[in-house]
Design a protein around this motif. Structure first.
Motif, mmCIF file in Angstrom:
data_model
loop_
_atom_site.group_PDB
_atom_site.id
_atom_site.type_symbol
_atom_site.label_atom_id
_atom_site.label_comp_id
_atom_site.label_asym_id
_atom_site.label_seq_id
_atom_site.Cartn_x
_atom_site.Cartn_y
_atom_site.Cartn_z
ATOM 1 N N ASP A 117 14.869 33.779 -32.192
ATOM 2 C CA ASP A 117 16.068 33.335 -31.400
ATOM 3 C C ASP A 117 16.814 32.189 -32.177
ATOM 4 O O ASP A 117 16.269 30.965 -32.538
ATOM 5 C CB ASP A 117 16.757 33.030 -30.502
ATOM 6 N N THR A 118 17.551 33.094 -33.421
ATOM 7 C CA THR A 118 17.950 31.823 -34.159
ATOM 8 C C THR A 118 18.765 30.924 -34.158
ATOM 9 O O THR A 118 18.540 29.784 -34.947
ATOM 10 C CB THR A 118 18.970 32.624 -35.542
ATOM 11 N N ARG A 119 18.576 30.614 -32.958
ATOM 12 C CA ARG A 119 19.665 29.343 -32.394
ATOM 13 C C ARG A 119 18.762 27.799 -32.342
ATOM 14 O O ARG A 119 18.600 27.282 -32.721
ATOM 15 C CB ARG A 119 20.570 29.212 -31.403
ATOM 16 N N SER A 120 17.554 28.655 -31.300
ATOM 17 C CA SER A 120 17.001 28.145 -30.955
ATOM 18 C C SER A 120 15.520 27.945 -31.651
ATOM 19 O O SER A 120 14.380 26.857 -32.062
ATOM 20 C CB SER A 120 15.940 28.171 -29.841
ATOM 21 N N ARG A 121 15.716 28.943 -32.865
ATOM 22 C CA ARG A 121 14.324 29.238 -33.860
ATOM 23 C C ARG A 121 13.055 29.257 -33.113
ATOM 24 O O ARG A 121 12.007 29.120 -33.300
ATOM 25 C CB ARG A 121 14.550 27.747 -34.255
ATOM 26 N N ASP A 122 12.819 30.014 -31.528
ATOM 27 C CA ASP A 122 12.157 30.577 -31.119
ATOM 28 C C ASP A 122 12.053 31.727 -31.064
ATOM 29 O O ASP A 122 12.452 32.810 -30.747
ATOM 30 C CB ASP A 122 12.005 29.853 -29.633
ATOM 31 N N VAL A 123 10.456 32.069 -30.671
ATOM 32 C CA VAL A 123 10.470 33.357 -30.405
ATOM 33 C C VAL A 123 10.492 34.123 -28.992
ATOM 34 O O VAL A 123 9.886 33.104 -27.664
ATOM 35 C CB VAL A 123 8.230 33.747 -30.241
ATOM 36 N N ILE A 124 11.532 34.749 -29.114
ATOM 37 C CA ILE A 124 11.918 35.717 -27.707
ATOM 38 C C ILE A 124 10.901 36.515 -27.182
ATOM 39 O O ILE A 124 11.363 36.427 -26.174
ATOM 40 C CB ILE A 124 13.351 35.473 -27.461
ATOM 41 N N THR A 125 10.986 37.464 -27.771
ATOM 42 C CA THR A 125 9.319 38.603 -27.510
ATOM 43 C C THR A 125 8.733 38.851 -28.592
ATOM 44 O O THR A 125 9.049 38.453 -29.515
ATOM 45 C CB THR A 125 10.852 39.734 -27.566
ATOM 46 N N VAL A 126 7.265 39.448 -28.270
ATOM 47 C CA VAL A 126 7.002 39.939 -28.586
ATOM 48 C C VAL A 126 5.792 41.274 -28.241
ATOM 49 O O VAL A 126 5.758 41.573 -27.254
ATOM 50 C CB VAL A 126 4.985 39.201 -28.318
ATOM 51 N N ALA A 127 5.884 42.348 -29.507
ATOM 52 C CA ALA A 127 5.519 43.291 -29.060
ATOM 53 C C ALA A 127 4.496 43.906 -29.959
ATOM 54 O O ALA A 127 5.212 44.075 -31.062
ATOM 55 C CB ALA A 127 7.105 44.384 -29.362
ATOM 56 N N ALA A 128 3.093 44.363 -29.336
ATOM 57 C CA ALA A 128 2.112 44.599 -30.086
ATOM 58 C C ALA A 128 1.624 46.149 -30.241
ATOM 59 O O ALA A 128 1.934 46.522 -29.097
ATOM 60 C CB ALA A 128 1.179 43.462 -30.439
ATOM 61 N N ASN A 129 0.892 46.667 -31.301
ATOM 62 C CA ASN A 129 0.720 48.275 -31.103
ATOM 63 C C ASN A 129 -0.775 47.632 -31.512
ATOM 64 O O ASN A 129 -0.280 47.675 -32.948
ATOM 65 C CB ASN A 129 1.491 48.688 -30.992
ATOM 66 N N ASN A 130 -1.682 47.924 -31.658
ATOM 67 C CA ASN A 130 -3.482 48.525 -32.282
ATOM 68 C C ASN A 130 -3.431 49.658 -32.481
ATOM 69 O O ASN A 130 -2.946 50.525 -31.826
ATOM 70 C CB ASN A 130 -4.517 47.776 -31.096
#
Length: 628
Positions: free
Chosen positions: A384-397
């Motif tokens: 989120d470019t307003r809060s500068r915080d991560v809002i979602t994480v998607a991961a795949n090995n």
């Protein structure tokens, strides 16, 4: 032919219409927002109103996108391409479109590479750094906003193609790939702090003739250039100064959105690295170290935090599974500040993709890519470019694959070092009758463990060499199976080195029977400070039984040497490697051993054992340890 001509003419007519200035077929869209402005062709080059806006590009914040739209539309209005009313509509749509309010970045992660630069060295499952680089390039191409990170043990315990040259080839390969950060692992400390600092800063090794032999493009001033990426070690401090040996974290800026990468190794590193490797260093608690850094990062306006930690766990369900996750990483994540957005782990050589609760009881993504470049982890963070915080994480090995095309940008580097190591690697040191595996049976005993322990006993059982009656080998020191090279079973020095790459020397000492029992009781997780199960491999003539269900220090139910019960009060000469002799892997009782006598390097002892059995050494019987 008539129908073909008509079809071609129709296609040409449509193309001409599409590139005729002033024509349009649809409105300009900002994402899914309809601007109500026709997407007119602006000139004969087929440029359109939409193509000038570039709303599909990544924007660090919404204000930047709106400013861009304002600038572009003002130029178009002045050029008579759009009206003032259309410009106003475009600006209004820019404000309502949400473009620039989020930003997606890609992280490409791996761990426990261990210098496996050459394809198939050590195992046919190892793809090598050239194929690994190809996969990394493919992921980089998906998003120009990316970072490539490692969770430790990039070097150390490496096959000969890298280890012979002090692991400089691996650092040079990673420089070419272009990684950003490596959190130090325990094996980075195998040769001590000064050598690890040389890996970062460059310069040739002061005494090793195999140092500084890289290709000209990888050297600096004719010497090893060092890592172009940053080593991170937030929880490793110099005992004398209290300062960190390497920075605790690194920061990468993505269009004004900063992501911090905190890097560290496991607190228990001193228990699994030779004392000389960690002399003068202190290793702090992992969760406490991270949590103490959070206020510092927030003070800098950094809200996106990734932890690169060389500690891990295990889970079932395949490389993206997380069934029954266990191990130290669970407790560490359970204690992490909720400001941590992602944990990239390693050390256990297991691949998993988990959600584990943090200190606030909220799930945080925890990944590990396994070992030896066989897998890598593709991670997308949405900020989120307003809060500068991560809002979602998607991961795949993802699996690297042994049939993946090799990256031509690294094939010359691997070939260069492979050629330089060819002569020492190919030297035949003996024979075996069949492939010898390090796979353990239900009691924890392996055929290769038997053979190595036998070789160590054979090197130290004579008068003048130690008069040992038993030898013990730590399973973690056996890094690969010993392959059968058809047709005659010749064993090369390269094969033997890949199995035992640490260069440990043998130490024969005196223990009483009670101390030997303590040694064996310390093999089990949770007993005598042991962090995980480590079943020692034992030499011929030594047999023991244990009952796994018994309480700590009551599991070993019998011990015999050449059929005679071990007397708790009697003294016995036993052999271990120098790592174990200093209490490595948690076997502190070995530090109590007296009348110590140093011996041969482990690989030299193994070579001598093979040569003493010219008809070929058979796989060990795996019948010395009994589990009840």
């Amino acid at each position: 032919m008539k129908f073909l001509a008509l079809a071609v003419a129709g296609a040409l007519s449509q193309a001409a219409f599409a590139c005729t200035p002033g024509t349009y077929t649809e409105n300009v869209l900002f994402g899914s927002t309809d601007t109500k402005v026709p997407n007119r062709v602006l000139d004969a080059s087929c440029a359109t109103v939409d193509s000038q806006i570039k709303d599909e590009d990544a924007w660090g914040n919404q204000a930047a996108f709106i400013a861009h739209v304002s600038s572009v539309t003002l130029s178009l209005q002045k050029a008579g391409k759009i009206s003032a009313q259309e410009r106003a509509r475009l600006l209004t749509a820019a404000r309502t479109s949400q473009i620039g309010t989020t930003l997606k970045i890609k992280l490409i992660a791996f761990n426990d590479f261990h210098g496996y630069i050459k394809p198939f060295e050590g195992s046919s499952s190892n793809p090598g750094v050239t194929r690994f680089s190809t996969r990394i390039k493919e992921l980089k191409a998906q998003n120009p906003l990316h970072a490539v990170v490692s969770a430790g043990d990039m070097i150390g315990a490496s096959p000969l193609t890298s280890a012979l040259f002090k692991d400089e080839p691996t650092i040079e390969a990673m420089n070419r790939i272009g990684i950003d950060f490596n959190a130090v692992g325990n094996h980075e400390f195998d040769e001590g702090k000064d050598e690890l600092l040389r890996m970062q800063n460059g310069g040739n090794h002061p005494t090793d003739v195999y140092s500084g032999l890289g290709m000209n493009e990888d050297l600096k001033g004719g010497e090893f250039a060092g890592a172009k990426f940053r080593f991170l070690a937030a929880n490793v401090h110099d005992s004398a100064t209290g300062t960190t040996v390497f920075p605790g974290y690194g920061v990468k800026d993505f269009l004004g959105n900063k992501v911090a990468f905190i890097g560290m190794t496991l607190e228990g590193t001193p228990t699994i690295v030779s004392p000389s490797g960690v002399a003068g260093l202190q290793f702090g608690d992992e969760a406490d170290t991270v949590n103490a850094l959070i206020p510092q990062l927030k003070a800098q306006g950094i809200e996106s935090v990734v932890v690169l930690i060389h500690e891990g766990g295990a889970a079932s369900g395949g490389i993206n599974g997380c069934t029954g996750v266990s191990g130290p990483i669970v407790n560490i994540v359970n204690r992490l500040d909720p400001e941590v957005d992602l944990v990239i782990s390693g050390h256990t050589h297991q691949a998993y993709n988990c959600l584990i609760n943090n200190a606030a009881g909220l799930p945080v993504r925890v990944t590990s890519g396994g070992q030896y470049a066989r897998n890598l982890t593709d991670i997308d963070l949405t900020i989120d470019t307003r809060s500068r915080d991560v809002i979602t994480v998607a991961a795949n090995n993802l699996t690297t694959g042994t049939s993946t095309a090799e990256d031509a940008a690294l094939t010359d580097l691997v070939a260069h070092y492979d050629s330089l190591s060819a002569v020492p690697k190919a030297r035949v040191i003996g024979k075996i009758t069949a492939a010898i595996s390090r796979s353990q049976n239900t009691a924890g005993e392996s055929a290769l463990g038997d053979v190595i322990a036998d070789a160590q006993l054979d090197a130290t059982n004579d008068v003048g060499t130690g008069e040992a009656v038993a030898a013990f080998m730590n399973p973690g020191g056996i890094r690969a199976d010993l392959p059968f090279n058809a047709p005659d079973g010749n064993v090369t020095y390269g094969d033997a080195f890949t199995v035992q790459p640490f260069g440990n020397s043998l130490v024969t000492m005196t223990l009483n029977g009670a101390q030997i029992k303590t040694l064996l009781e310390t093999q089990f997780a949770g007993c005598n400070g042991q962090s995980s199960q480590r079943i020692l491999q034992v030499s011929v003539g030594f047999n023991y039984a244990y009952t796994a269900a018994n309480a700590c220090n009551e599991r070993v139910t019998s011990m015999t040497i050449n059929g005679v019960a071990v007397d708790p009060a009697a003294s016995y000469r036993v052999t271990v490697n120098s790592f174990l002799a200093d209490g490595g892997d948690g076997f502190a009782v070995l530090k109590e051993g007296s009348e110590r006598l140093g011996g041969a390097v482990d690989t030299d002892a193994f070579e001598a054992y093979l040569q003493a059995n010219p008809s070929g050494v058979a796989p060990g019987p795996r019948d010395r340890i009994t589990r009840n």
